[in-house]
Structure formats: structure tokens, C-alpha cells
Design an enzyme around this catalytic site. Structure first.
Site, short mmCIF file in Angstrom:
data_model
loop_
_atom_site.label_atom_id
_atom_site.label_comp_id
_atom_site.label_asym_id
_atom_site.label_seq_id
_atom_site.Cartn_x
_atom_site.Cartn_y
_atom_site.Cartn_z
N CYS A 1 -1.18 -11.04 -9.03
CA CYS A 1 -2.21 -10.69 -8.42
C CYS A 1 -2.84 -9.40 -8.57
CB CYS A 1 -1.88 -10.80 -6.97
SG CYS A 1 -0.46 -9.62 -6.34
N GLU B 1 -0.85 -9.72 1.59
CA GLU B 1 -1.11 -9.38 0.44
C GLU B 1 -1.73 -10.63 -0.52
OE1 GLU B 1 -1.13 -9.16 -3.33
OE2 GLU B 1 1.33 -9.34 -3.06
N LYS C 1 10.25 -18.55 4.48
CA LYS C 1 9.63 -19.66 3.90
C LYS C 1 9.50 -19.35 2.35
CE LYS C 1 6.15 -22.01 2.70
NZ LYS C 1 6.61 -22.69 1.56
N GLU D 1 -10.56 -14.86 -9.17
CA GLU D 1 -9.21 -15.05 -9.57
C GLU D 1 -8.59 -16.04 -10.39
OE1 GLU D 1 -5.08 -12.94 -8.12
OE2 GLU D 1 -6.04 -14.43 -6.75
#
Length: 475
Positions: A279, A245, A170, A378
């Protein structure tokens, strides 16, 4: 309009069982680039059945067969280089140079590395008292992020093929087209029907469906911590294996013997590459108090050399953010930063002359406290924070004072000190100075940055289960 409304299931492009579609927006123009189908649970069930039907034979394919499939995929990928680059620039907003030098090459690198890793990989080992066998984990669901349309997708697919694990992919609905090109390449490579399937759609339907489906044995996800948490909860119902992750708030520790210009370039490249939507980006820059004035001057002086603008123009280093939602999120963090710290460059709003498109001003904050919101959460945009330290142990303590542990960066000259700092940062990947990326080096994080590793032989291991056989007859 790029309307690609079919899913790739059991070796064919088929119509969705639903009628809903998702618009894909070009972030540089704010125009609709095209549409994809919003897949249904029925579409996912078809893909899972195809993968389960493929599992018995695909999991028993030889190492040589898998190597040949991976080589053919790499060849097909190279043959469609320009199309992949153009597509990623359109759907992600990455400058053409970044689409080529970062996204395209990372995707290719994973397929080539998988071949290299597989050539030396042993699926069985005689350990004296028993025989150790590594075999495919089963049907795997891959959920990939929008910020790296080929990197994360390619490393998961390459590792799955190397392990003999049939998959359902996906891709992110914001950047689905590069993944669909990959599906065409994989189709041409001649994998068995059902070994690779792609279903487009929303996270709420297809993403949740993958993580909770009783006939999926393993889920490999890259994305936000909040979604990762939900995937773990869904997967717990059937005790399926999960690899995650997730996010990061990585430190850049600048040592007192570092070249100031090199340190400033490292800090800027971390937030300017891919518009800071990385990231593992180093977004907390720790500098000695004695270096503060010279570092701040240098980073401000160098900022204009990283040009922001139309990703199709030559010389542009940084394009727009991926979407209006992401732009709004980044703006809200900049507003918080203006209350928490000193604005050194940038700020809220769009850069002059870039009113159309989701462009953000590259923003630098100084006099930042390590416990502030902008230093702990973040942001995922072109925003960095400068934090000063008095001694090295203080820098290391602050670097590790975060819920994340994905990456870390060290800039300095003394080998012993550099090694000490690199070994002291609690993170899954450390880069020293201008170190090159090794595609065989495992990628993944500590703490809330995730579970498991990708890339190279460690990536293949994630798609395997281990069996010990006692009393194996000799051949």
C-alpha cells in the site's frame, strides 16, 4: 492439502457452526493449498462473547503481565521461523528471501517493539488540575489484509495486548495460515481465555459482522478504500471507534543532484518487493526533465537484475501476484497505460516461461501525465510510472495531487532541499534515500489513505480511551 477448519475462540480450537469452506490457492502453482472454514455470524458471536467475558480482568492486567505475554509470543514466533517463512511463500507467493527478510522480520519486530514501547508507557499522569488515565478501548475487531500476513496482523495484535484490549481477528481468506500459526503461538504464550480469538471467513459475513457488531467497541482495518468506507458506515450505527489503513499512490521525488542509479534502484524496489502489492509503494516517480534519458536507460538496464520467477528458487526477487483476480486487475491497468503513456518495459501477459502461476511482467511507463488513470489509481502490482518536472515546486504540487497520502520517498543529496521536500509531501510516512525502518515510527496516512496510526506507542494509543479524573485523592 492443508485443511484447517477450526476457529480459535475462548482459548480453544473449535469447529465452525457452518459447513461452508474457502479454498486457499498457491499463486505460484495455481493449485489448491488447502481449505479453511467460512465462519458464520454464530461463530463471530461466540468470539465476541468470549472477548467481552475476558475484558474485565484482561483490561486490568498489569503492564508487567502484558510485557511477559508479548515476550513469550516473540519467543514462540522465533521458534517457528522456518514454518512461518514456508507458509507465507506458499500462500502469498513471496520469494523465500522476501518471506524471511520482509514478512517474518516485520512481524517479529512489532512484538519486540511493543515490549519496548510498553516498558516506557505511562497509563496515568498527574496533570495538576486533573489526573489523566488511559484505559483499554474495549473489545476490538481486527481485519487484516492478504498482502502482509504477519506485518499488519502482528502490529495490531501486539498493540491490543499492550493496551489490554481483547480481540477478534479476521485474517484475509487468501492468506490465512500464517495468522493461524500466530494463534497457536499466542495460545502457548498463556494469554487469558478470550483475550485473543480468531474467526476465519468472508468479508461479507465476518468482516461486516465485526464492523457492525454492537458488542465490539473498536475496529482496526487494513485494506481497500471501498471496504474502509463500508466499515465506517457500519461502525457509525453504534458510533464505534475506527482506525483505517487504506490505499496509496505514493510519490518518489528524485532531486536533480541524485545519483541516477540509486534513484532507479529505489524506483524498482518499490514495485518489485512483494510484487508491488504494497500500500505504501512509491509508484509515481517524479524526475527532473533533464534526467529523463539517463534515468530511463538506467531503470531499463537494472530491471533484469530483479529476477521474477518461482518463489522457491534462489535469487528470485519477485514472485506471482496473489490471485487470478489480482492478475486480471493489474492486466487491465497495463492495458489502460498502453493507451495513456509510453511503454518503456514489460506490458500485458505473463513473462516468458512462467505460464503457470499468476506472474505479471514488471512494467514501466514513461511520458505519463499525472492526471492519467495509471498515475492516480492504485494498481497494486509491479507497475510504475515516470513523470517529469521542470522545477521542484511543480514536482511537489504533482506529488500532492492525489486522493491518497500514505507515504512518500525523496532521493537526493542536499540536506536542506531533502528536508524541504520531505516536509512538503502530504503523507504519513516519508523515507529519504536508503533510510531504515524504525518500528517505533507511526504508520498511517493522510486523506483517503486512512485514519489513525499503527506501530510503536502510537499503535498502542489506538487501543486506548482517555479519561480525565478531577479531584483524585492523593494516595
Amino acid at each position: 492439502m492443508r485443511n484447517q477448519l477450526k476457529h480459535y475462540i475462548n482459548g480453544e480450537w473449535i469447529e465452525s457452526t457452518g459447513s461452508e469452506t474457502i479454498e486457499v490457492i498457491n499463486p505460484a502453482t495455481e493449485e489448491v493449498l488447502g481449505k479453511i472454514s467460512s465462519g458464520t455470524e454464530e461463530d463471530l458471536d461466540k468470539a465476541v462473547k468470549a472477548a467481552r467475558d475476558a475484558f474485565p480482568s484482561f483490561s486490568r492486567s498489569t503492564k508487567e503481565e502484558r510485557i511477559q505475554w508479548l515476550k513469550k509470543i516473540a519467543e514462540g514466533y522465533e521458534a517457528r521461523k522456518e514454518e512461518l517463512i514456508e507458509t507465507m511463500t506458499d500462500e502469498l507467493g513471496a520469494p523465500l528471501s522476501v518471506s524471511e527478510e520482509v514478512h517474518y522480520h516485520m512481524g517479529l519486530g512489532h512484538f519486540k517493539q511493543a515490549v519496548e514501547s510498553l516498558e516506557d508507557f505511562s497509563f496515568s499522569e498527574d496533570r495538576g488540575g486533573h489526573t489523566l488515565i488511559k484505559e483499554s478501548v474495549g473489545v476490538s475487531g481486527l481485519i487484516t489484509p492478504w498482502n502482509f500476513p504477519t506485518n499488519q496482523t502482528s502490529t495490531k495484535i501486539a498493540s491490543a495486548i499492550a493496551a489490554g484490549s481483547p480481540v477478534i481477528l479476521k485474517p484475509a481468506s487468501k492468506t490465512p495460515y500464517a495468522a493461524m500459526i500466530l494463534a497457536e503461538i499466542i495460545d502457548e504464550a498463556g494469554l487469558p481465555k478470550g483475550a485473543f480469538n480468531l474467526v476465519n471467513g468472508t468479508g461479507s459475513v465476518i468482516g461486516n459482522g465485526i464492523s457492525s457488531h454492537p458488542d465490539i467497541d473498536f475496529v482496526s482495518f487494513t485494506g481497500s478504500g471501498s471496504v474502509g468506507e463500508k466499515i465506517m458506515k457500519n461502525a457509525a450505527e453504534t458510533i464505534k471507534k475506527v482506525a483505517l489503513e487504506l490505499g496509496g499512490k505514493s510519490p518518489v521525488i528524485v532531486l536533480d543532484d541524485a545519483d541516477v542509479e540509486e534513484a532507479a534502484k529505489t524506483a524498482l524496489s518499490n514495485i518489485m518487493t512483494n510484487t508491488g502489492q504494497v500500500c505504501s509503494a512509491g509508484t509515481r516517480v517524479f524526475i527532473p526533465q533533464s534526467m529523463k534519458d539517463s534515468f530511463e536507460k538506467k531503470i531499463v538496464d537494472l530491471l533484469p537484475t530483479f529476477l521474477v520467477g518461482d518463489p522457491r528458487k534462489e535469487g528470485i526477487a519477485t514472485g506471482p501476484l496473489v490471485s487470478k483476480d489480482q492478475w486480471d486487475t493489474v492486466q487491465s491497468y497495463i492495458e489502460k497505460g498502453e493507451k495513456e503513456a509510453t511503454l518503456l518495459a514489460g506490458g500485458t501477459g505473463k513473462p516468458e516461461g512462467l505460464e503457470t502461476g499468476y506472474y505479471a511482467k514488471p512494467t514501466i511507463f514513461t511520458d505519463v501525465s499525472n492526471d492519467s488513470v495509471i498515475a492516480q489509481e492504485e494498481i497494486f502490482g509491479p507497475v510504475t510510472t515516470i513523470i517529469t518536472y521542470e522545477n521542484l515546486e511543480e514536482a511537489i504540487d504533482m506529488a500532492n495531487d492525489t486522493v491518497y497520502g500514505l507515504a512518500g520517498y525523496v532521493v537526493g543529496k542536499d540536506p536542506e532541499t531533502v528536508r524541504y521536500v520531505a516536509s512538503s509531501i502530504k503523507a504519513g510516512r516519508i523515507k529519504i534515500n536508503d533510510a531504515k525502518t524504525d518500528f517505533n515510527g507511526p504508520f498511517g496516512g493522510y486523506k483517503q489513505s486512512g485514519i489513525g496510526r499503527e506501530w510503536g506507542d502510537f499503535g498502542i494509543e489506538e487501543f486506548l480511551e482517555i479519561k480525565s479524573v478531577h479531584g483524585m485523592p492523593s494516595s
